[in-house]
Motif scaffolding. Structure first.
Motif, PDB file in Angstrom:
ATOM      1  N   GLU A 116      -7.905   1.708  -0.733  1.00  0.00           N
ATOM      2  CA  GLU A 116      -8.901   2.589  -0.005  1.00  0.00           C
ATOM      3  C   GLU A 116      -8.742   3.889  -0.020  1.00  0.00           C
ATOM      4  OE1 GLU A 116      -9.694  -0.280   3.971  1.00  0.00           O
ATOM      5  OE2 GLU A 116      -7.969   0.634   3.895  1.00  0.00           O
ATOM      6  N   LYS A 117      -9.467   4.683   0.700  1.00  0.00           N
ATOM      7  CA  LYS A 117      -9.335   6.042   0.449  1.00  0.00           C
ATOM      8  C   LYS A 117      -8.071   6.628   0.883  1.00  0.00           C
ATOM      9  CE  LYS A 117     -11.731  10.462   1.280  1.00  0.00           C
ATOM     10  NZ  LYS A 117     -13.010  11.056   2.343  1.00  0.00           N
ATOM     11  N   GLY A 118      -7.218   7.384  -0.081  1.00  0.00           N
ATOM     12  CA  GLY A 118      -6.102   8.025   0.558  1.00  0.00           C
ATOM     13  C   GLY A 118      -4.836   7.046   0.316  1.00  0.00           C
ATOM     14  N   GLU A 119      -5.136   5.667  -0.180  1.00  0.00           N
ATOM     15  CA  GLU A 119      -4.091   4.754  -0.416  1.00  0.00           C
ATOM     16  C   GLU A 119      -4.270   4.150  -1.671  1.00  0.00           C
ATOM     17  OE1 GLU A 119      -2.847   2.908   4.119  1.00  0.00           O
ATOM     18  OE2 GLU A 119      -4.390   1.814   3.079  1.00  0.00           O
ATOM     19  N   ARG A 120      -3.195   3.748  -2.352  1.00  0.00           N
ATOM     20  CA  ARG A 120      -3.104   3.133  -3.651  1.00  0.00           C
ATOM     21  C   ARG A 120      -2.340   1.688  -3.371  1.00  0.00           C
ATOM     22  NH1 ARG A 120      -6.580   5.004  -7.555  1.00  0.00           N
ATOM     23  NH2 ARG A 120      -5.001   4.206  -9.052  1.00  0.00           N
ATOM     24  N   LEU A 121      -2.776   0.792  -4.289  1.00  0.00           N
ATOM     25  CA  LEU A 121      -2.098  -0.592  -4.439  1.00  0.00           C
ATOM     26  C   LEU A 121      -0.745  -0.501  -5.401  1.00  0.00           C
ATOM     27  CD1 LEU A 121      -2.198  -3.012  -2.787  1.00  0.00           C
ATOM     28  CD2 LEU A 121      -3.433  -3.844  -4.739  1.00  0.00           C
ATOM     29  N   ASN A 177     -10.170  -7.856   1.651  1.00  0.00           N
ATOM     30  CA  ASN A 177      -9.088  -7.736   0.447  1.00  0.00           C
ATOM     31  C   ASN A 177      -9.538  -8.234  -0.831  1.00  0.00           C
ATOM     32  OD1 ASN A 177      -7.432  -6.697   2.124  1.00  0.00           O
ATOM     33  ND2 ASN A 177      -6.158  -8.701   2.575  1.00  0.00           N
ATOM     34  N   THR A 178     -10.376  -9.253  -0.873  1.00  0.00           N
ATOM     35  CA  THR A 178     -10.779  -9.842  -2.129  1.00  0.00           C
ATOM     36  C   THR A 178     -11.699  -9.066  -3.007  1.00  0.00           C
ATOM     37  OG1 THR A 178     -10.945 -12.026  -1.305  1.00  0.00           O
ATOM     38  CG2 THR A 178     -12.046 -11.690  -3.367  1.00  0.00           C
ATOM     39  N   GLU A 179     -12.483  -8.389  -2.083  1.00  0.00           N
ATOM     40  CA  GLU A 179     -13.374  -7.217  -2.966  1.00  0.00           C
ATOM     41  C   GLU A 179     -12.471  -6.101  -3.373  1.00  0.00           C
ATOM     42  OE1 GLU A 179     -16.972  -4.102  -1.533  1.00  0.00           O
ATOM     43  OE2 GLU A 179     -16.526  -5.824  -0.400  1.00  0.00           O
ATOM     44  N   ARG A 180     -11.536  -5.676  -2.782  1.00  0.00           N
ATOM     45  CA  ARG A 180     -10.734  -4.634  -3.104  1.00  0.00           C
ATOM     46  C   ARG A 180      -9.793  -5.030  -4.427  1.00  0.00           C
ATOM     47  NH1 ARG A 180      -8.667  -4.148   2.853  1.00  0.00           N
ATOM     48  NH2 ARG A 180      -9.957  -2.705   3.775  1.00  0.00           N
ATOM     49  N   VAL A 181      -9.270  -6.255  -4.391  1.00  0.00           N
ATOM     50  CA  VAL A 181      -8.637  -6.597  -5.361  1.00  0.00           C
ATOM     51  C   VAL A 181      -9.449  -6.571  -6.885  1.00  0.00           C
ATOM     52  CG1 VAL A 181      -7.402  -8.679  -6.529  1.00  0.00           C
ATOM     53  CG2 VAL A 181      -6.696  -7.979  -4.016  1.00  0.00           C
ATOM     54  N   ARG A 236       0.844  -1.160  -0.138  1.00  0.00           N
ATOM     55  CA  ARG A 236       0.086  -0.048  -0.053  1.00  0.00           C
ATOM     56  C   ARG A 236       0.829   1.410   0.107  1.00  0.00           C
ATOM     57  NH1 ARG A 236      -3.188  -0.177   5.056  1.00  0.00           N
ATOM     58  NH2 ARG A 236      -1.338  -1.184   5.797  1.00  0.00           N
ATOM     59  N   VAL A 237       0.425   2.163  -0.819  1.00  0.00           N
ATOM     60  CA  VAL A 237       1.401   3.566  -0.722  1.00  0.00           C
ATOM     61  C   VAL A 237       0.264   4.652  -0.531  1.00  0.00           C
ATOM     62  CG1 VAL A 237       3.257   2.595  -2.372  1.00  0.00           C
ATOM     63  CG2 VAL A 237       1.115   3.815  -3.236  1.00  0.00           C
ATOM     64  N   ARG A 238       1.023   5.706   0.071  1.00  0.00           N
ATOM     65  CA  ARG A 238       0.051   6.823   0.613  1.00  0.00           C
ATOM     66  C   ARG A 238       1.051   8.056  -0.008  1.00  0.00           C
ATOM     67  NH1 ARG A 238      -4.045   8.276   3.702  1.00  0.00           N
ATOM     68  NH2 ARG A 238      -4.004   6.216   4.534  1.00  0.00           N
ATOM     69  N   LEU A 239       0.652   8.917  -1.022  1.00  0.00           N
ATOM     70  CA  LEU A 239       1.128  10.082  -1.337  1.00  0.00           C
ATOM     71  C   LEU A 239       0.569  11.166  -0.596  1.00  0.00           C
ATOM     72  CD1 LEU A 239       2.929  11.824  -3.208  1.00  0.00           C
ATOM     73  CD2 LEU A 239       0.888  11.916  -4.854  1.00  0.00           C
TER      74      LEU A 239
END
Length: 283
Positions: free
Chosen positions: A73-78, A174-178, A7-10
């Motif tokens: 998720e909000k504020g985060e990217r994969l 996690n499955t839903e996010r993927v 997960r990355v957050r800019l």
């Protein structure tokens, strides 16, 4: 589910160039007989031209971050593992440019203060502006990395049933996010292809370099963003490369026949692989 990703957050912060002026707000309400909840006067501190270059670069970096990652998720990217080296190297360059632009701004800050005094006339408030030595600290740009939480990470300190339920819920999320991330990638791949087909089918198309460039750009990212190793994503990438290899905007502008043929091929790809994506992830 084991994901080869982090997960990355800019995070980016810029010079705070607006402030609510309470005294001016009250003056305006009194002058025009307005209610107390009628609004507030928001003051722009410095003329926008002094911050335009930094703001534009910050917007570019935010867009770049979205391009090279997948939604999470909000504020985060994969960020898939395959893209991490490119991501880190490119961010280093973007951050260096950011620092350079900050230096440029600090150099003209005294001039910007004079322009602000002229712009605000008698309403200029010196306390709204930090000293030049403190200006650069108001700008920040950074990346934080976090592991993707996995069901197996729970510590066995709770009752067995509670831990099992937490693991089940996390695995489901996690499955839903993927699935959403893969769906997003399918849309990002097929969207420019469909736009290419629609534009070239127009009798009087507006053909810019980006028309083909947007297609080739996202296709080039599929090997890195294909989080689940979806064979169909690899197949659509191959089909699109076959379509765009050797294709130039100059030739498309000159040949109505080539435009029609390319439009038909692009539409066929969008329809074929769009249906595959729909069966898998409700595109």
């Amino acid at each position: 589910m084991q994901l080869n990703a982090v997960r990355v957050r800019l995070s980016i912060s810029l010079f705070p160039n607006t402030r609510t002026d309470e005294s001016l707000s009250e003056e305006m309400k009194e002058r025009h007989a307005l209610g107390q909840d009628s609004g507030r006067w928001v003051k722009t501190k410095l003329p926008e031209k002094y911050l335009k270059a930094i703001a534009a670069h910050a917007g570019f970096v935010r867009k770049w971050n979205e391009t090279l990652t997948l939604p999470w998720e909000k504020g985060e990217r994969l960020l898939p593992t395959a893209a991490q080296t490119k991501y880190a190297e490119q961010f280093k360059d973007h951050h260096a440019k950011f620092v350079e632009l900050i230096g440029d701004f600090v150099a003209v800050y005294p001039e910007a203060l004079i322009a602000a005094q002229i712009m605000h006339n008698g309403m200029f408030e010196p306390d709204d502006y930090p000293p030049v030595a403190a200006v650069s600290a108001l700008f920040t740009m950074g990346i934080t990395y976090e592991p993707v939480p996995a069901a197996g990470h729970f510590v066995e300190t709770l009752a067995g049933e509670a831990v099992a339920k937490m693991r089940e819920d996390l695995e489901a999320r996690n499955t839903e996010r993927v699935q959403y991330a893969v769906q997003d990638l399918w849309k990002r791949v097929l969207g420019p292809v469909l736009h290419l087909a629609e534009m070239l089918a127009n009798p009087e198309p507006c053909i810019r370099e980006s028309l083909v460039g947007n297609v080739t750009e996202i296709v080039g990212l599929i090997p890195e963003l294909n989080l689940t190793g979806d064979s169909q994503l690899n197949a659509v990438a191959q089909a699109i490369r076959g379509l765009t290899t050797g294709l130039s905007t100059g030739a498309l502008k000159e040949s109505p026949v080539l435009r029609l043929e390319t439009a038909q091929k692009a539409l066929a790809i969008a329809q074929q692989f769009g249906q595959m994506g729909a069966r898998r992830f409700a595109l």
